[in-house]
Design a protein around this motif. Structure first.
Motif, short mmCIF file in Angstrom:
data_model
loop_
_atom_site.label_atom_id
_atom_site.label_comp_id
_atom_site.label_asym_id
_atom_site.label_seq_id
_atom_site.Cartn_x
_atom_site.Cartn_y
_atom_site.Cartn_z
N ALA A 1 0.83 -1.22 0.00
CA ALA A 1 0.00 0.00 0.00
C ALA A 1 0.86 1.26 0.00
CB ALA A 1 -0.91 0.00 1.21
N LYS A 2 0.36 2.28 -0.70
CA LYS A 2 1.09 3.55 -0.83
C LYS A 2 0.26 4.66 -0.22
CE LYS A 2 3.66 2.08 -4.96
NZ LYS A 2 3.77 2.15 -6.42
N GLY A 3 0.39 4.82 1.07
CA GLY A 3 -0.38 5.87 1.73
C GLY A 3 0.14 6.13 3.13
N SER B 1 7.75 -1.05 -3.38
CA SER B 1 7.30 0.18 -4.02
C SER B 1 8.16 0.48 -5.24
CB SER B 1 7.40 1.34 -3.01
OG SER B 1 6.62 2.43 -3.43
N GLY B 2 7.52 0.97 -6.29
CA GLY B 2 8.26 1.31 -7.51
C GLY B 2 7.28 1.67 -8.61
N PRO B 3 7.78 1.91 -9.81
CA PRO B 3 6.90 2.26 -10.94
C PRO B 3 6.19 1.00 -11.46
CG PRO B 3 9.20 2.18 -11.65
CD PRO B 3 9.20 1.89 -10.18
N ASN B 4 5.07 0.67 -10.85
CA ASN B 4 4.43 -0.63 -11.08
C ASN B 4 2.93 -0.47 -11.32
OD1 ASN B 4 6.53 -2.05 -8.44
ND2 ASN B 4 6.98 -1.84 -10.61
N LEU B 5 2.56 0.08 -12.44
CA LEU B 5 1.13 0.17 -12.79
C LEU B 5 0.62 -1.24 -13.02
CD1 LEU B 5 1.84 3.18 -15.05
CD2 LEU B 5 0.20 3.29 -13.16
N ALA B 6 -0.42 -1.61 -12.31
CA ALA B 6 -0.82 -3.02 -12.22
C ALA B 6 -1.05 -3.67 -13.58
CB ALA B 6 -2.07 -3.14 -11.35
N CYS C 1 3.69 9.90 -1.32
CA CYS C 1 3.66 11.30 -1.79
C CYS C 1 3.49 11.41 -3.30
CB CYS C 1 4.93 12.01 -1.34
SG CYS C 1 5.06 12.18 0.45
N LYS C 2 3.99 10.44 -4.05
CA LYS C 2 3.87 10.58 -5.51
C LYS C 2 2.41 10.55 -5.95
CE LYS C 2 2.72 6.19 -6.45
NZ LYS C 2 1.59 5.69 -7.23
N ASN C 3 1.55 9.91 -5.17
CA ASN C 3 0.12 9.90 -5.54
C ASN C 3 -0.47 11.31 -5.48
OD1 ASN C 3 -0.10 7.14 -5.98
ND2 ASN C 3 -0.52 6.69 -3.82
N VAL C 4 0.00 12.09 -4.51
CA VAL C 4 -0.49 13.47 -4.36
C VAL C 4 0.00 14.32 -5.54
CG1 VAL C 4 -0.52 15.48 -2.84
CG2 VAL C 4 -0.47 13.17 -1.84
N GLY D 1 11.26 7.20 -10.05
CA GLY D 1 10.71 6.20 -10.99
C GLY D 1 9.20 6.12 -10.89
N ASP D 2 8.72 5.97 -9.67
CA ASP D 2 7.28 5.84 -9.45
C ASP D 2 6.56 7.17 -9.72
OD1 ASP D 2 4.95 4.56 -8.83
OD2 ASP D 2 5.36 4.36 -6.69
N LEU D 3 7.25 8.26 -9.39
CA LEU D 3 6.66 9.58 -9.61
C LEU D 3 6.40 9.80 -11.10
CD1 LEU D 3 6.03 12.30 -8.15
CD2 LEU D 3 8.39 12.96 -8.58
N ALA E 1 6.12 7.49 -13.50
CA ALA E 1 5.10 6.56 -14.01
C ALA E 1 3.70 7.05 -13.65
CB ALA E 1 5.33 5.16 -13.42
N THR E 2 3.52 7.43 -12.40
CA THR E 2 2.18 7.78 -11.93
C THR E 2 1.73 9.13 -12.49
OG1 THR E 2 2.79 6.59 -9.92
CG2 THR E 2 0.73 7.78 -9.86
N CYS E 3 2.65 10.07 -12.60
CA CYS E 3 2.28 11.42 -13.06
C CYS E 3 2.00 11.47 -14.56
CB CYS E 3 3.39 12.41 -12.73
SG CYS E 3 3.51 12.77 -10.97
N SER F 1 -2.00 7.34 -18.16
CA SER F 1 -3.47 7.37 -18.09
C SER F 1 -3.98 6.17 -17.29
CB SER F 1 -4.08 7.38 -19.48
OG SER F 1 -3.61 6.25 -20.17
N LEU F 2 -3.12 5.19 -17.01
CA LEU F 2 -3.54 4.06 -16.18
C LEU F 2 -3.59 4.42 -14.69
CD1 LEU F 2 -1.48 1.07 -17.67
CD2 LEU F 2 -3.92 1.51 -17.93
N SER F 3 -2.92 5.52 -14.31
CA SER F 3 -2.90 5.90 -12.89
C SER F 3 -4.25 6.42 -12.44
CB SER F 3 -1.83 6.97 -12.65
OG SER F 3 -2.12 7.65 -11.43
N ARG F 4 -4.75 5.83 -11.35
CA ARG F 4 -6.03 6.30 -10.79
C ARG F 4 -5.89 7.70 -10.22
NH1 ARG F 4 -6.29 1.04 -8.32
NH2 ARG F 4 -4.42 1.78 -7.29
N ASN F 5 -4.72 8.01 -9.61
CA ASN F 5 -4.53 9.34 -9.05
C ASN F 5 -4.49 10.40 -10.14
OD1 ASN F 5 -4.11 9.08 -6.00
ND2 ASN F 5 -2.91 7.39 -6.83
N ARG F 6 -3.73 10.14 -11.19
CA ARG F 6 -3.68 11.11 -12.29
C ARG F 6 -5.07 11.26 -12.92
NH1 ARG F 6 -0.36 13.62 -17.04
NH2 ARG F 6 -2.14 13.78 -18.38
N GLN G 1 -11.90 2.14 -8.11
CA GLN G 1 -10.65 1.73 -7.48
C GLN G 1 -10.09 2.87 -6.64
OE1 GLN G 1 -7.98 0.04 -10.37
NE2 GLN G 1 -9.63 -1.08 -11.36
N VAL G 2 -9.15 2.52 -5.76
CA VAL G 2 -8.67 3.50 -4.79
C VAL G 2 -7.66 4.48 -5.42
CG1 VAL G 2 -6.78 2.02 -3.91
CG2 VAL G 2 -7.79 3.72 -2.42
N ALA G 3 -7.89 5.80 -5.21
CA ALA G 3 -6.89 6.82 -5.58
C ALA G 3 -6.37 7.33 -4.23
CB ALA G 3 -7.53 7.93 -6.39
#
Ligand SMILES: NC(=O)c1ccc[n+]([C@@H]2O[C@H](COP(=O)([O-])OP(=O)(O)OC[C@H]3O[C@@H](n4cnc5c(N)ncnc54)[C@H](O)[C@@H]3O)[C@@H](O)[C@H]2O)c1
Ligand SMILES: O=P(O)(O)OC[C@H](O)CO
Length: 332
Positions: free
Chosen positions: A105-107, A135-140, A190-193, A243-245, A247-249, A252-257, A279-281
């Motif tokens: 989990a990332k939170g 933890s890492g750049p791992n879009l499911a 933090c990268k999710n934010v 790396g994760d920042l 990927a997530t930023c 389009s697969l990122s729920r947070n973005r 799904q959870v952002a």
């Protein structure tokens, strides 16, 4: 043969369970809903979260947590960060006494402001040498499609870290070990934010210069917080940070973005939630806990504050942009 229990059958729990099985580890997944466990068990597919991905035969699923946890060497915790405490409370008597407990989990927990590894040690009373994070750049979906990616497994006990690494190493998934649990967890939460901020910028029509500026200044504020908490800055320059920042930023697969983008287009919080398909952002809640954590350490996090204002204080995205640009000038 190593046995892993994956507790949680959402997107990442399922994709990571597939990685473990592909690496030769015996895997039993736990799903909250019996129908989902049955679908995974009988059809080798998680239709709710990873439709179209055929799961390996050696991967099994159950809705009974005791059956999932029985004789597990590794317990993978794949539930959202804000429910982990409650879930662990229900499972703690069933945890095998020497199993390694690894959080996906990332939170940051609301109210307590604890990282997930701290929640795990607090609830289970396990020694921190038994607790790890991945933890890492791992879009499911990309991982489930066997697209190559790397990740970080952090654990204070290096021999446990190496066992975890072996248990999930495949020809498409490359795990690195690291002793810096704090850095990995701060990077992941933090990268999710910051991804929410990038989504908001894209949603109002801003371009790549803006996104690159947010990513870079986002990394600066994440690193400030991490260092204040005792992280190694090199971790934040690595896979679990930059790396994760990236990927997530940018995906389009990122729920947070996607959530941020929906807000930037003028959508309500409910419409933005719909953009993540239920799904959870994590960043939507973690912007509150990260902001509070930063305040308690006297760390400046202007992008995180701006995301909080948009998500929870009804500020318009363009007003947040103006406020950020109007801050006092300073050296980089
Ligand atoms: N999806 C990804 O690409 C990805 C990659 C890396 C890390 N993560 C992180 O992994 C964690 C889990 O994310 P996910 O993608 O699997 O989320 P998800 O929304 O796809 O699935 C969440 C899972 O948790 C379950 N759940 C929800 N509330 C629960 C509760 N109260 N008790 C028990 N189970 C509950 C859901 O039923 C579901 O199985 C998050 O912290 C996320 O940030 C996700
Ligand atoms: O879909 P998100 O925004 O939760 O991000 C997924 C992963 O954390 C990327 O590594």
């Amino acid at each position: 043969m190593t046995k892993a229990a994956v507790m949680g059958s959402g997107s990442w729990g399922t994709a990571y369970a597939k990685v473990l099985a592909d690496a030769g580890t015996d895997v039993m997944m736990w799903a909250r809903r019996a129908e989902l466990a049955q679908c995974i068990e009988e059809r080798n597919e998680n239709r709710d979260y990873l439709r179209g991905i055929i799961l390996p035969e050696r991967l099994h699923a159950t809705a009974d947590p005791a059956a999932a946890l029985e004789d597990a060497d590794i317990v993978v915790l794949a539930v959202p960060s804000q429910t982990l405490r409650t879930n662990l409370g229900a499972w703690k008597e069933m945890l095998p006494p020497d199993a390694t407990l690894m959080s996906l989990a990332k939170g940051i927990e609301m109210d307590t402001l604890l990282r997930m590894s701290q929640v795990i040690t607090q609830v289970t009373k396990a020694d921190q040498s038994r607790v790890a994070v991945l933890s890492g750049p791992n879009l499911a979906r990309e991982i489930a499609e066997s697209q190559p990616a790397a990740t970080v497994i952090a654990c204070p006990d290096s021999s446990r870290a190496i066992s975890l690494q072996k248990a999930c190493h495949t020809m498409y998934f490359r795990p690195y070990t690291n002793a810096d649990v704090i850095g990995c967890e701060i990077g992941g939460a933090c990268k999710n934010v910051i991804a929410l901020a990038c989504g908001m910028a894209a949603g109002v029509g801003l371009g790549v210069n803006t996104i690159a500026s947010i990513i870079t200044r986002g990394l600066a504020e994440i690193t400030r917080l991490g260092v204040a908490l005792g992280a190694n800055p090199a971790t934040l320059a690595g896979l679990a940070g930059v790396g994760d920042l990236v990927a997530t930023c940018t995906s389009s697969l990122s729920r947070n973005r996607s959530f941020g983008e929906a807000l930037g287009r003028g959508g309500s919080m409910a419409e933005a939630q719909a953009a993540t398909h239920g799904q959870v952002a994590e960043g939507v809640k973690s912007c509150t806990s990260v902001q509070a954590l930063a305040n308690s350490y006297g760390v400046e996090m202007p992008l995180t504050n701006a995301v909080h204002q948009v998500c929870h204080e009804e500020q318009a995205v363009l007003d947040a942009v103006q406020q950020l640009l109007g801050r006092r000038m300073k050296p980089e």
